[in-house]
Design a protein around this motif. Structure first.
Motif, PDB file in Angstrom:
ATOM      1  N   GLY A 214       0.803  -1.211   0.000  1.00 30.77           N
ATOM      2  CA  GLY A 214       0.000   0.000   0.000  1.00 30.77           C
ATOM      3  C   GLY A 214       0.837   1.263   0.000  1.00 30.77           C
ATOM      4  O   GLY A 214       0.629   2.171  -0.795  1.00 30.77           O
ATOM      5  N   GLY A 215       1.815   1.320   0.910  1.00 31.76           N
ATOM      6  CA  GLY A 215       2.675   2.488   0.985  1.00 31.76           C
ATOM      7  C   GLY A 215       3.554   2.634  -0.242  1.00 31.76           C
ATOM      8  O   GLY A 215       3.774   3.745  -0.734  1.00 31.76           O
ATOM      9  N   GLY A 216       4.067   1.525  -0.739  1.00 30.23           N
ATOM     10  CA  GLY A 216       4.921   1.573  -1.921  1.00 30.23           C
ATOM     11  C   GLY A 216       4.194   2.106  -3.138  1.00 30.23           C
ATOM     12  O   GLY A 216       4.734   2.914  -3.899  1.00 30.23           O
ATOM     13  N   LEU A 217       2.951   1.680  -3.320  1.00 30.00           N
ATOM     14  CA  LEU A 217       2.163   2.136  -4.470  1.00 30.00           C
ATOM     15  C   LEU A 217       1.814   3.617  -4.354  1.00 30.00           C
ATOM     16  O   LEU A 217       1.795   4.337  -5.351  1.00 30.00           O
ATOM     17  N   LEU A 218       1.547   4.080  -3.127  1.00 30.95           N
ATOM     18  CA  LEU A 218       1.286   5.508  -2.948  1.00 30.95           C
ATOM     19  C   LEU A 218       2.516   6.321  -3.315  1.00 30.95           C
ATOM     20  O   LEU A 218       2.421   7.403  -3.907  1.00 30.95           O
ATOM     21  N   GLY A 219       3.692   5.803  -2.947  1.00 30.09           N
ATOM     22  CA  GLY A 219       4.936   6.484  -3.288  1.00 30.09           C
ATOM     23  C   GLY A 219       5.171   6.563  -4.782  1.00 30.09           C
ATOM     24  O   GLY A 219       5.872   7.450  -5.271  1.00 30.09           O
ATOM     25  N   LEU A 220       4.569   5.632  -5.517  1.00 31.37           N
ATOM     26  CA  LEU A 220       4.674   5.629  -6.980  1.00 31.37           C
ATOM     27  C   LEU A 220       3.497   6.342  -7.633  1.00 31.37           C
ATOM     28  O   LEU A 220       3.309   6.263  -8.852  1.00 31.37           O
ATOM     29  N   ILE A 221       2.709   7.049  -6.820  1.00 29.11           N
ATOM     30  CA  ILE A 221       1.521   7.793  -7.283  1.00 29.11           C
ATOM     31  C   ILE A 221       0.528   6.857  -7.957  1.00 29.11           C
ATOM     32  O   ILE A 221      -0.057   7.161  -9.002  1.00 29.11           O
ATOM     33  N   GLN A 222       0.355   5.670  -7.386  1.00 27.46           N
ATOM     34  CA  GLN A 222      -0.652   4.735  -7.896  1.00 27.46           C
ATOM     35  C   GLN A 222      -1.736   4.579  -6.835  1.00 27.46           C
ATOM     36  O   GLN A 222      -1.504   4.000  -5.774  1.00 27.46           O
TER      37      GLN A 222
ATOM     38  N   ASN B 228      -6.261  -0.255  -2.099  1.00 29.71           N
ATOM     39  CA  ASN B 228      -5.125   0.095  -1.243  1.00 29.71           C
ATOM     40  C   ASN B 228      -5.597   0.219   0.201  1.00 29.71           C
ATOM     41  O   ASN B 228      -6.556   0.936   0.493  1.00 29.71           O
ATOM     42  N   SER B 229      -4.912  -0.452   1.107  1.00 25.67           N
ATOM     43  CA  SER B 229      -5.366  -0.503   2.502  1.00 25.67           C
ATOM     44  C   SER B 229      -5.400   0.876   3.149  1.00 25.67           C
ATOM     45  O   SER B 229      -6.271   1.161   3.974  1.00 25.67           O
ATOM     46  N   TYR B 230      -4.461   1.741   2.788  1.00 26.37           N
ATOM     47  CA  TYR B 230      -4.457   3.082   3.361  1.00 26.37           C
ATOM     48  C   TYR B 230      -5.643   3.899   2.856  1.00 26.37           C
ATOM     49  O   TYR B 230      -6.279   4.638   3.604  1.00 26.37           O
ATOM     50  N   VAL B 231      -5.934   3.771   1.592  1.00 27.81           N
ATOM     51  CA  VAL B 231      -7.056   4.500   0.996  1.00 27.81           C
ATOM     52  C   VAL B 231      -8.378   4.035   1.592  1.00 27.81           C
ATOM     53  O   VAL B 231      -9.218   4.847   1.991  1.00 27.81           O
ATOM     54  N   THR B 232      -8.565   2.728   1.656  1.00 25.40           N
ATOM     55  CA  THR B 232      -9.838   2.203   2.165  1.00 25.40           C
ATOM     56  C   THR B 232     -10.026   2.495   3.646  1.00 25.40           C
ATOM     57  O   THR B 232     -11.145   2.754   4.095  1.00 25.40           O
ATOM     58  N   SER B 233      -8.930   2.471   4.408  1.00 21.53           N
ATOM     59  CA  SER B 233      -9.068   2.732   5.852  1.00 21.53           C
ATOM     60  C   SER B 233      -9.450   4.183   6.112  1.00 21.53           C
ATOM     61  O   SER B 233     -10.264   4.477   6.994  1.00 21.53           O
ATOM     62  N   VAL B 234      -8.887   5.109   5.333  1.00 21.95           N
ATOM     63  CA  VAL B 234      -9.213   6.522   5.504  1.00 21.95           C
ATOM     64  C   VAL B 234     -10.640   6.801   5.049  1.00 21.95           C
ATOM     65  O   VAL B 234     -11.400   7.504   5.732  1.00 21.95           O
ATOM     66  N   TRP B 235     -11.021   6.253   3.907  1.00 26.63           N
ATOM     67  CA  TRP B 235     -12.408   6.425   3.421  1.00 26.63           C
ATOM     68  C   TRP B 235     -13.397   5.914   4.462  1.00 26.63           C
ATOM     69  O   TRP B 235     -14.379   6.603   4.792  1.00 26.63           O
TER      70      TRP B 235
END
Length: 249
Positions: free
Chosen positions: A79-87, A92-99
Protein backbone atom coordinates in the motif's frame (compact mmCIF):
# COMPACT_ATOMS: atom_id res chain seq x y z
CA UNK A 1 -70.04 -20.64 32.51
CA UNK A 2 -66.93 -20.49 34.74
CA UNK A 3 -64.69 -20.81 31.68
CA UNK A 4 -66.43 -17.86 30.03
CA UNK A 5 -66.14 -15.78 33.23
CA UNK A 6 -62.40 -16.47 33.51
CA UNK A 7 -61.92 -15.51 29.87
CA UNK A 8 -63.73 -12.19 30.39
CA UNK A 9 -61.70 -11.40 33.52
CA UNK A 10 -58.43 -12.15 31.70
CA UNK A 11 -59.42 -9.98 28.74
CA UNK A 12 -60.34 -7.04 30.97
CA UNK A 13 -57.06 -7.40 32.88
CA UNK A 14 -55.00 -7.37 29.68
CA UNK A 15 -56.86 -4.37 28.29
CA UNK A 16 -56.52 -2.41 31.54
CA UNK A 17 -52.77 -3.03 31.65
CA UNK A 18 -52.01 -2.31 28.00
CA UNK A 19 -51.69 1.46 28.46
CA UNK A 20 -49.33 1.20 31.41
CA UNK A 21 -47.10 -1.24 29.52
CA UNK A 22 -46.79 0.99 26.46
CA UNK A 23 -43.82 3.00 27.75
CA UNK A 24 -40.22 3.49 26.73
CA UNK A 25 -37.98 0.99 28.56
CA UNK A 26 -36.21 2.75 31.40
CA UNK A 27 -33.97 -0.08 32.51
CA UNK A 28 -31.73 0.07 29.45
CA UNK A 29 -30.81 2.48 26.68
CA UNK A 30 -32.63 1.99 23.39
CA UNK A 31 -32.39 3.82 20.09
CA UNK A 32 -35.64 5.61 20.81
CA UNK A 33 -34.68 6.97 24.24
CA UNK A 34 -30.99 7.80 23.77
CA UNK A 35 -29.56 10.22 24.73
CA UNK A 36 -31.45 10.86 27.95
CA UNK A 37 -28.94 12.69 30.14
CA UNK A 38 -26.16 15.19 29.56
CA UNK A 39 -23.70 12.36 30.14
CA UNK A 40 -25.38 10.38 27.35
CA UNK A 41 -25.06 13.35 25.01
CA UNK A 42 -21.37 13.75 25.79
CA UNK A 43 -20.73 10.03 25.26
CA UNK A 44 -22.57 10.16 21.94
CA UNK A 45 -20.45 13.12 20.85
CA UNK A 46 -17.20 11.52 22.00
CA UNK A 47 -17.80 8.70 19.55
CA UNK A 48 -17.51 11.12 16.62
CA UNK A 49 -13.87 11.83 17.50
CA UNK A 50 -12.93 8.15 17.61
CA UNK A 51 -12.51 7.43 13.85
CA UNK A 52 -9.89 10.16 13.60
CA UNK A 53 -7.69 8.55 16.26
CA UNK A 54 -6.79 5.44 14.30
CA UNK A 55 -5.99 6.95 10.89
CA UNK A 56 -3.02 9.19 11.66
CA UNK A 57 -0.54 6.93 9.84
CA UNK A 58 -2.81 6.24 6.87
CA UNK A 59 -3.70 9.90 6.49
CA UNK A 60 -0.05 10.97 6.69
CA UNK A 61 0.94 8.34 4.13
CA UNK A 62 -1.74 9.46 1.69
CA UNK A 63 -0.58 13.07 1.99
CA UNK A 64 3.20 12.68 2.27
CA UNK A 65 4.03 9.60 0.18
CA UNK A 66 2.66 11.28 -2.94
CA UNK A 67 5.25 14.05 -2.51
CA UNK A 68 8.99 14.05 -1.91
CA UNK A 69 8.47 14.79 1.77
CA UNK A 70 8.46 11.11 2.74
CA UNK A 71 9.85 8.01 1.04
CA UNK A 72 8.20 4.67 1.69
CA UNK A 73 10.35 1.84 2.97
CA UNK A 74 7.65 -0.69 2.16
CA UNK A 75 7.62 -3.24 -0.63
CA UNK A 76 6.94 -1.38 -3.93
CA UNK A 77 3.80 -3.48 -4.38
CA UNK A 78 2.46 -2.73 -0.90
CA UNK A 79 0.00 0.00 0.00
CA UNK A 80 2.67 2.49 0.99
CA UNK A 81 4.92 1.57 -1.92
CA UNK A 82 2.16 2.14 -4.47
CA UNK A 83 1.29 5.51 -2.95
CA UNK A 84 4.94 6.48 -3.29
CA UNK A 85 4.67 5.63 -6.98
CA UNK A 86 1.52 7.79 -7.28
CA UNK A 87 -0.65 4.73 -7.90
CA UNK A 88 -4.03 5.12 -6.20
CA UNK A 89 -5.72 1.74 -6.25
CA UNK A 90 -9.25 1.40 -4.79
CA UNK A 91 -8.11 -1.65 -2.84
CA UNK A 92 -5.13 0.09 -1.24
CA UNK A 93 -5.37 -0.50 2.50
CA UNK A 94 -4.46 3.08 3.36
CA UNK A 95 -7.06 4.50 1.00
CA UNK A 96 -9.84 2.20 2.16
CA UNK A 97 -9.07 2.73 5.85
CA UNK A 98 -9.21 6.52 5.50
CA UNK A 99 -12.41 6.43 3.42
CA UNK A 100 -14.04 4.13 5.96
CA UNK A 101 -12.92 6.25 8.91
CA UNK A 102 -14.26 9.44 7.34
CA UNK A 103 -17.70 7.99 6.70
CA UNK A 104 -17.89 6.29 10.08
CA UNK A 105 -17.20 9.73 11.58
CA UNK A 106 -19.78 11.38 9.30
CA UNK A 107 -22.35 8.72 10.18
CA UNK A 108 -21.71 9.21 13.90
CA UNK A 109 -22.02 12.97 13.50
CA UNK A 110 -25.31 12.65 11.62
CA UNK A 111 -26.65 10.35 14.31
CA UNK A 112 -25.68 12.75 17.09
CA UNK A 113 -27.09 15.83 15.34
CA UNK A 114 -30.44 14.19 14.62
CA UNK A 115 -30.86 12.61 18.05
CA UNK A 116 -29.74 15.63 20.03
CA UNK A 117 -31.94 17.96 18.00
CA UNK A 118 -34.98 15.90 19.02
CA UNK A 119 -33.98 15.38 22.67
CA UNK A 120 -36.19 16.98 25.30
CA UNK A 121 -34.16 15.80 28.29
CA UNK A 122 -30.60 16.93 27.53
CA UNK A 123 -29.84 20.40 28.89
CA UNK A 124 -29.79 23.21 26.33
CA UNK A 125 -26.18 24.13 27.05
CA UNK A 126 -24.87 20.58 26.48
CA UNK A 127 -27.16 20.08 23.49
CA UNK A 128 -25.89 23.29 21.87
CA UNK A 129 -22.25 22.42 22.49
CA UNK A 130 -22.59 18.81 21.41
CA UNK A 131 -24.34 19.65 18.15
CA UNK A 132 -21.63 22.25 17.55
CA UNK A 133 -18.95 19.60 18.04
CA UNK A 134 -20.79 17.19 15.75
CA UNK A 135 -21.12 19.75 12.96
CA UNK A 136 -17.45 20.73 13.34
CA UNK A 137 -16.34 17.11 13.05
CA UNK A 138 -18.64 16.38 10.11
CA UNK A 139 -17.11 19.37 8.33
CA UNK A 140 -13.61 18.17 9.27
CA UNK A 141 -14.17 14.73 7.74
CA UNK A 142 -15.74 16.15 4.58
CA UNK A 143 -12.93 18.71 4.28
CA UNK A 144 -10.38 15.92 3.83
CA UNK A 145 -12.71 13.70 1.79
CA UNK A 146 -13.42 16.37 -0.84
CA UNK A 147 -9.69 17.05 -1.22
CA UNK A 148 -8.82 13.38 -1.68
CA UNK A 149 -11.75 12.28 -3.84
CA UNK A 150 -13.42 15.41 -5.18
CA UNK A 151 -17.09 14.59 -5.71
CA UNK A 152 -18.19 12.43 -2.77
CA UNK A 153 -21.56 11.31 -1.37
CA UNK A 154 -22.98 14.13 0.76
CA UNK A 155 -24.99 12.38 3.47
CA UNK A 156 -26.48 14.59 6.20
CA UNK A 157 -29.02 12.14 7.65
CA UNK A 158 -28.27 8.43 7.91
CA UNK A 159 -31.74 7.49 6.65
CA UNK A 160 -30.79 9.17 3.35
CA UNK A 161 -27.51 7.34 2.89
CA UNK A 162 -28.78 4.38 0.86
CA UNK A 163 -28.24 4.56 -2.91
CA UNK A 164 -26.90 8.11 -2.64
CA UNK A 165 -24.93 9.68 -5.47
CA UNK A 166 -21.86 11.90 -5.42
CA UNK A 167 -22.35 15.62 -4.87
CA UNK A 168 -20.42 18.28 -6.73
CA UNK A 169 -17.27 19.72 -5.17
CA UNK A 170 -18.93 23.10 -4.65
CA UNK A 171 -21.92 21.45 -2.92
CA UNK A 172 -19.59 19.65 -0.51
CA UNK A 173 -17.66 22.84 0.27
CA UNK A 174 -20.91 24.76 0.75
CA UNK A 175 -22.04 22.20 3.32
CA UNK A 176 -18.66 22.33 5.07
CA UNK A 177 -18.97 26.11 5.22
CA UNK A 178 -22.49 25.89 6.66
CA UNK A 179 -21.45 23.34 9.29
CA UNK A 180 -18.44 25.37 10.41
CA UNK A 181 -20.34 28.66 10.59
CA UNK A 182 -22.97 26.94 12.73
CA UNK A 183 -20.25 25.34 14.88
CA UNK A 184 -18.55 28.70 15.38
CA UNK A 185 -21.85 30.21 16.51
CA UNK A 186 -22.58 27.45 19.01
CA UNK A 187 -19.25 26.26 20.36
CA UNK A 188 -17.67 27.87 23.45
CA UNK A 189 -14.32 29.64 23.51
CA UNK A 190 -11.46 27.31 24.33
CA UNK A 191 -10.96 29.15 27.65
CA UNK A 192 -14.47 28.08 28.72
CA UNK A 193 -13.57 24.41 28.73
CA UNK A 194 -12.52 22.66 31.92
CA UNK A 195 -9.10 21.01 31.84
CA UNK A 196 -10.79 17.63 31.40
CA UNK A 197 -12.46 18.87 28.21
CA UNK A 198 -9.43 20.47 26.57
CA UNK A 199 -9.03 19.14 23.05
CA UNK A 200 -12.70 19.38 22.15
CA UNK A 201 -13.76 21.46 19.17
CA UNK A 202 -14.04 25.10 20.13
CA UNK A 203 -15.14 28.38 18.54
CA UNK A 204 -11.54 29.19 17.62
CA UNK A 205 -11.02 25.77 16.03
CA UNK A 206 -14.15 26.23 13.92
CA UNK A 207 -12.98 29.63 12.64
CA UNK A 208 -9.46 28.32 11.99
CA UNK A 209 -10.73 25.38 9.94
CA UNK A 210 -13.20 27.65 8.14
CA UNK A 211 -10.32 29.92 7.14
CA UNK A 212 -8.44 26.95 5.68
CA UNK A 213 -11.56 25.75 3.88
CA UNK A 214 -12.01 29.10 2.14
CA UNK A 215 -8.35 29.09 1.04
CA UNK A 216 -8.57 25.61 -0.46
CA UNK A 217 -12.01 26.21 -1.98
CA UNK A 218 -10.81 29.41 -3.65
CA UNK A 219 -7.89 27.61 -5.29
CA UNK A 220 -9.63 24.41 -6.37
CA UNK A 221 -13.04 25.53 -7.63
CA UNK A 222 -13.52 27.12 -11.04
CA UNK A 223 -17.10 28.19 -10.44
CA UNK A 224 -17.73 31.92 -10.10
CA UNK A 225 -14.40 32.89 -11.62
CA UNK A 226 -12.18 35.57 -10.10
CA UNK A 227 -15.07 37.23 -8.28
CA UNK A 228 -15.89 34.10 -6.26
CA UNK A 229 -12.20 33.37 -5.71
CA UNK A 230 -11.50 36.83 -4.28
CA UNK A 231 -14.61 36.62 -2.10
CA UNK A 232 -13.40 33.34 -0.60
CA UNK A 233 -9.96 34.79 0.04
CA UNK A 234 -11.61 37.72 1.84
CA UNK A 235 -13.77 35.33 3.89
CA UNK A 236 -10.65 33.35 4.79
CA UNK A 237 -9.05 36.49 6.23
CA UNK A 238 -12.24 37.35 8.15
CA UNK A 239 -12.41 33.83 9.63
CA UNK A 240 -8.73 33.91 10.57
CA UNK A 241 -9.19 37.26 12.32
CA UNK A 242 -11.95 35.66 14.40
CA UNK A 243 -9.50 33.17 15.93
CA UNK A 244 -8.83 34.91 19.24
CA UNK A 245 -7.98 33.96 22.81
CA UNK A 246 -4.77 32.03 22.00
CA UNK A 247 -1.10 32.68 22.60
CA UNK A 248 2.07 31.09 21.26
CA UNK A 249 4.07 28.80 23.53
Amino acid sequence: MKKLLYTLILSVTILSCSDSLDVTPIGKLMGGNFPVTDEDAIALTNGIYTPNVGISTSLAYMIDLTTETTVSGENPNSGGGLLGLIQWEPTNSYVTSVWTAFYVGITSANDAIDKLSESKTVSESIKKRSIGEARFLRAYYYYYAVQFWGEVPLVLHNVDGKNTTRASIDEVYAQIEDDLKSAADNLPDVSSYADSDKGRASKGAAYALLSKVYLVWAQTSESGGDTARKDRFRKSVDAANSVTGYELE
